[in-house]
Write a protein that holds these residues in place. Sequence first.
Motif, PDB file in Angstrom:
ATOM      1  N   LEU A  25      -1.213  28.497 -15.935  1.00 50.97           N
ATOM      2  CA  LEU A  25      -1.584  26.828 -16.273  1.00 50.97           C
ATOM      3  C   LEU A  25      -3.637  28.086 -16.715  1.00 50.97           C
ATOM      4  CD1 LEU A  25      -2.568  24.540 -17.571  1.00 50.97           C
ATOM      5  CD2 LEU A  25      -3.434  23.777 -15.792  1.00 50.97           C
ATOM      6  N   LYS A  26      -4.396  27.829 -17.969  1.00 44.44           N
ATOM      7  CA  LYS A  26      -5.469  28.131 -18.369  1.00 44.44           C
ATOM      8  C   LYS A  26      -6.296  27.351 -18.544  1.00 44.44           C
ATOM      9  CE  LYS A  26      -3.810  33.476 -20.092  1.00 44.44           C
ATOM     10  NZ  LYS A  26      -3.394  33.726 -21.093  1.00 44.44           N
ATOM     11  N   HIS A  27      -7.638  27.758 -17.846  1.00 45.54           N
ATOM     12  CA  HIS A  27      -8.603  26.676 -18.168  1.00 45.54           C
ATOM     13  C   HIS A  27      -9.734  27.197 -18.786  1.00 45.54           C
ATOM     14  CE1 HIS A  27     -11.314  22.790 -16.520  1.00 45.54           C
ATOM     15  NE2 HIS A  27     -12.058  24.299 -16.861  1.00 45.54           N
ATOM     16  N   ILE A  28     -10.448  26.813 -19.659  1.00 43.86           N
ATOM     17  CA  ILE A  28     -11.489  27.124 -20.272  1.00 43.86           C
ATOM     18  C   ILE A  28     -12.186  26.201 -20.850  1.00 43.86           C
ATOM     19  CG2 ILE A  28     -10.202  27.342 -22.644  1.00 43.86           C
ATOM     20  CD1 ILE A  28     -11.958  29.481 -23.766  1.00 43.86           C
ATOM     21  N   SER A  29     -13.778  26.460 -20.504  1.00 43.71           N
ATOM     22  CA  SER A  29     -14.778  25.472 -20.634  1.00 43.71           C
ATOM     23  C   SER A  29     -15.806  26.176 -20.789  1.00 43.71           C
ATOM     24  CB  SER A  29     -14.369  25.038 -19.646  1.00 43.71           C
ATOM     25  OG  SER A  29     -15.542  25.697 -18.632  1.00 43.71           O
ATOM     26  N   ALA A  30     -16.836  24.931 -21.637  1.00 40.10           N
ATOM     27  CA  ALA A  30     -17.829  25.580 -22.502  1.00 40.10           C
ATOM     28  C   ALA A  30     -19.377  23.488 -22.193  1.00 40.10           C
ATOM     29  CB  ALA A  30     -17.787  25.975 -23.833  1.00 40.10           C
ATOM     30  N   ASN A  31     -20.417  24.375 -21.200  1.00 40.51           N
ATOM     31  CA  ASN A  31     -21.284  23.067 -22.277  1.00 40.51           C
ATOM     32  C   ASN A  31     -22.556  23.394 -23.050  1.00 40.51           C
ATOM     33  OD1 ASN A  31     -21.321  22.468 -19.025  1.00 40.51           O
ATOM     34  ND2 ASN A  31     -21.659  24.427 -18.419  1.00 40.51           N
ATOM     35  N   VAL A  32     -22.382  22.449 -23.413  1.00 39.09           N
ATOM     36  CA  VAL A  32     -23.451  22.966 -24.908  1.00 39.09           C
ATOM     37  C   VAL A  32     -24.356  22.121 -24.461  1.00 39.09           C
ATOM     38  CG1 VAL A  32     -24.055  22.316 -27.451  1.00 39.09           C
ATOM     39  CG2 VAL A  32     -21.487  23.455 -26.158  1.00 39.09           C
ATOM     40  N   THR A  33     -25.653  22.026 -25.056  1.00 37.57           N
ATOM     41  CA  THR A  33     -27.065  20.306 -25.439  1.00 37.57           C
ATOM     42  C   THR A  33     -26.614  20.155 -26.427  1.00 37.57           C
ATOM     43  OG1 THR A  33     -28.307  21.885 -23.821  1.00 37.57           O
ATOM     44  CG2 THR A  33     -28.908  20.448 -25.270  1.00 37.57           C
ATOM     45  N   ALA A  34     -26.376  19.647 -27.142  1.00 32.95           N
ATOM     46  CA  ALA A  34     -25.974  18.358 -28.103  1.00 32.95           C
ATOM     47  C   ALA A  34     -27.390  18.705 -29.084  1.00 32.95           C
ATOM     48  CB  ALA A  34     -26.319  17.041 -28.185  1.00 32.95           C
ATOM     49  N   PRO A  35     -27.417  18.863 -30.412  1.00 27.63           N
ATOM     50  CA  PRO A  35     -28.590  18.685 -31.854  1.00 27.63           C
ATOM     51  C   PRO A  35     -29.190  17.599 -30.848  1.00 27.63           C
ATOM     52  CG  PRO A  35     -25.954  18.334 -32.500  1.00 27.63           C
ATOM     53  CD  PRO A  35     -25.694  18.553 -30.886  1.00 27.63           C
ATOM     54  N   ALA A  36     -30.678  18.099 -31.327  1.00 33.87           N
ATOM     55  CA  ALA A  36     -31.500  17.013 -30.852  1.00 33.87           C
ATOM     56  C   ALA A  36     -31.020  15.936 -32.333  1.00 33.87           C
ATOM     57  CB  ALA A  36     -33.667  17.621 -31.484  1.00 33.87           C
ATOM     58  N   ALA A  37     -32.135  14.944 -32.725  1.00 33.41           N
ATOM     59  CA  ALA A  37     -31.358  13.492 -32.800  1.00 33.41           C
ATOM     60  C   ALA A  37     -31.708  14.151 -34.505  1.00 33.41           C
ATOM     61  CB  ALA A  37     -32.608  12.314 -32.585  1.00 33.41           C
ATOM     62  N   ALA A  38     -32.405  15.388 -34.676  1.00 35.87           N
ATOM     63  CA  ALA A  38     -33.091  15.310 -35.817  1.00 35.87           C
ATOM     64  C   ALA A  38     -31.815  15.893 -37.003  1.00 35.87           C
ATOM     65  CB  ALA A  38     -34.340  16.077 -36.251  1.00 35.87           C
ATOM     66  N   ASN A  39     -30.801  16.709 -35.743  1.00 38.02           N
ATOM     67  CA  ASN A  39     -30.147  18.143 -36.233  1.00 38.02           C
ATOM     68  C   ASN A  39     -28.648  16.688 -36.257  1.00 38.02           C
ATOM     69  OD1 ASN A  39     -32.206  19.709 -37.401  1.00 38.02           O
ATOM     70  ND2 ASN A  39     -32.535  20.459 -35.729  1.00 38.02           N
ATOM     71  N   GLY A  40     -28.590  16.189 -35.930  1.00 37.19           N
ATOM     72  CA  GLY A  40     -27.195  15.641 -35.518  1.00 37.19           C
ATOM     73  C   GLY A  40     -26.864  14.003 -35.686  1.00 37.19           C
ATOM     74  N   ASP A  41     -27.105  14.427 -37.512  1.00 37.82           N
ATOM     75  CA  ASP A  41     -26.386  12.981 -37.997  1.00 37.82           C
ATOM     76  C   ASP A  41     -25.158  13.813 -38.305  1.00 37.82           C
ATOM     77  OD1 ASP A  41     -29.179  12.753 -38.643  1.00 37.82           O
ATOM     78  OD2 ASP A  41     -29.418  13.519 -40.529  1.00 37.82           O
ATOM     79  N   ILE A  42     -24.058  13.024 -38.864  1.00 36.81           N
ATOM     80  CA  ILE A  42     -22.536  12.969 -38.913  1.00 36.81           C
ATOM     81  C   ILE A  42     -22.258  13.803 -39.790  1.00 36.81           C
ATOM     82  CG2 ILE A  42     -21.098  11.306 -40.604  1.00 36.81           C
ATOM     83  CD1 ILE A  42     -23.165   8.988 -40.348  1.00 36.81           C
ATOM     84  N   ASP A  43     -21.136  14.308 -39.022  1.00 38.88           N
ATOM     85  CA  ASP A  43     -20.323  15.666 -39.816  1.00 38.88           C
ATOM     86  C   ASP A  43     -21.441  17.033 -38.942  1.00 38.88           C
ATOM     87  OD1 ASP A  43     -18.993  14.144 -41.360  1.00 38.88           O
ATOM     88  OD2 ASP A  43     -19.839  14.584 -43.028  1.00 38.88           O
ATOM     89  N   THR A  44     -22.170  16.389 -37.814  1.00 38.36           N
ATOM     90  CA  THR A  44     -21.982  17.691 -37.934  1.00 38.36           C
ATOM     91  C   THR A  44     -21.473  17.970 -36.081  1.00 38.36           C
ATOM     92  OG1 THR A  44     -24.493  16.772 -37.326  1.00 38.36           O
ATOM     93  CG2 THR A  44     -24.486  18.386 -35.474  1.00 38.36           C
ATOM     94  N   THR A  45     -21.419  19.250 -35.943  1.00 43.80           N
ATOM     95  CA  THR A  45     -19.800  19.968 -35.626  1.00 43.80           C
ATOM     96  C   THR A  45     -20.149  21.045 -34.443  1.00 43.80           C
ATOM     97  OG1 THR A  45     -20.029  22.091 -36.719  1.00 43.80           O
ATOM     98  CG2 THR A  45     -18.387  20.135 -37.110  1.00 43.80           C
ATOM     99  N   ILE A  46     -20.145  20.391 -33.305  1.00 47.62           N
ATOM    100  CA  ILE A  46     -20.097  21.646 -31.902  1.00 47.62           C
ATOM    101  C   ILE A  46     -19.570  22.352 -31.919  1.00 47.62           C
ATOM    102  CG2 ILE A  46     -21.313  20.742 -29.447  1.00 47.62           C
ATOM    103  CD1 ILE A  46     -22.366  17.691 -30.873  1.00 47.62           C
ATOM    104  N   GLN A  47     -19.233  23.615 -31.582  1.00 48.89           N
ATOM    105  CA  GLN A  47     -18.205  24.657 -31.481  1.00 48.89           C
ATOM    106  C   GLN A  47     -17.800  24.798 -29.698  1.00 48.89           C
ATOM    107  OE1 GLN A  47     -18.613  27.509 -33.760  1.00 48.89           O
ATOM    108  NE2 GLN A  47     -16.677  27.982 -33.944  1.00 48.89           N
TER     109      GLN A  47
END
Length: 195
Positions: free
Chosen positions: A32-54
């Motif tokens: 079993l392999k495990h891959i993970s990532a931490n991300v800071t969500a985009p600020a509200a001004a850049n977090g509208d509908i259809d924003t993607t977080i890879q």
Amino acid sequence: MAVGHTKSTPITNLDATPAVRIQAGKGGAGRLKHISANVTAPAAANGDIDTTIQFVRIPWTSIVKRIHFSGASQGSAGKVDIGVYHATDGSNASAISSLLAANAVDQDFFVAALDLGGAASQITVNPGAGFGYDGVATGVVATAPAWARSDANLPLWEAIGLSAAPGGNADIVATVTEALQTGAAAMYLAVEYIE
């Protein structure tokens, strides 16, 4: 009524004469392999509908066993889907250069409309079911993802419904489906899989 006995496919194969070898990840043991990532969500001004977080990238041939997501509160509103996109690394003919929601292979394959508003959210998803809690729930949240129980031993490309393996990699992505109220809060995603 009668008492019965049912064997899983792996046990049936092992009991056959001659025994049928079971492939790793397809009912047989595998690493079993495990891959993970931490991300800071985009600020509200850049977090509208259809924003993607890879979040992470895995081979299309991976047999995914579990997804885990956790995120801090995004204020009083914000929802995401967690799904699959072609990778942005040019690893196959379907690779894309930017992640637009319209280009998703399956935007909500793992989780649909996870609510990040209110308190922190967390969910663990296995084929056919996900359990956790979201920002507005007072108890456990259950989800029935497009990722079905019958997909548990299939490579990602086949589980998601592609007609052939595209080669290369896939990206696991959160897509905003309700604008983030505050944004700029931590998110974590992990994928467990077998190659």
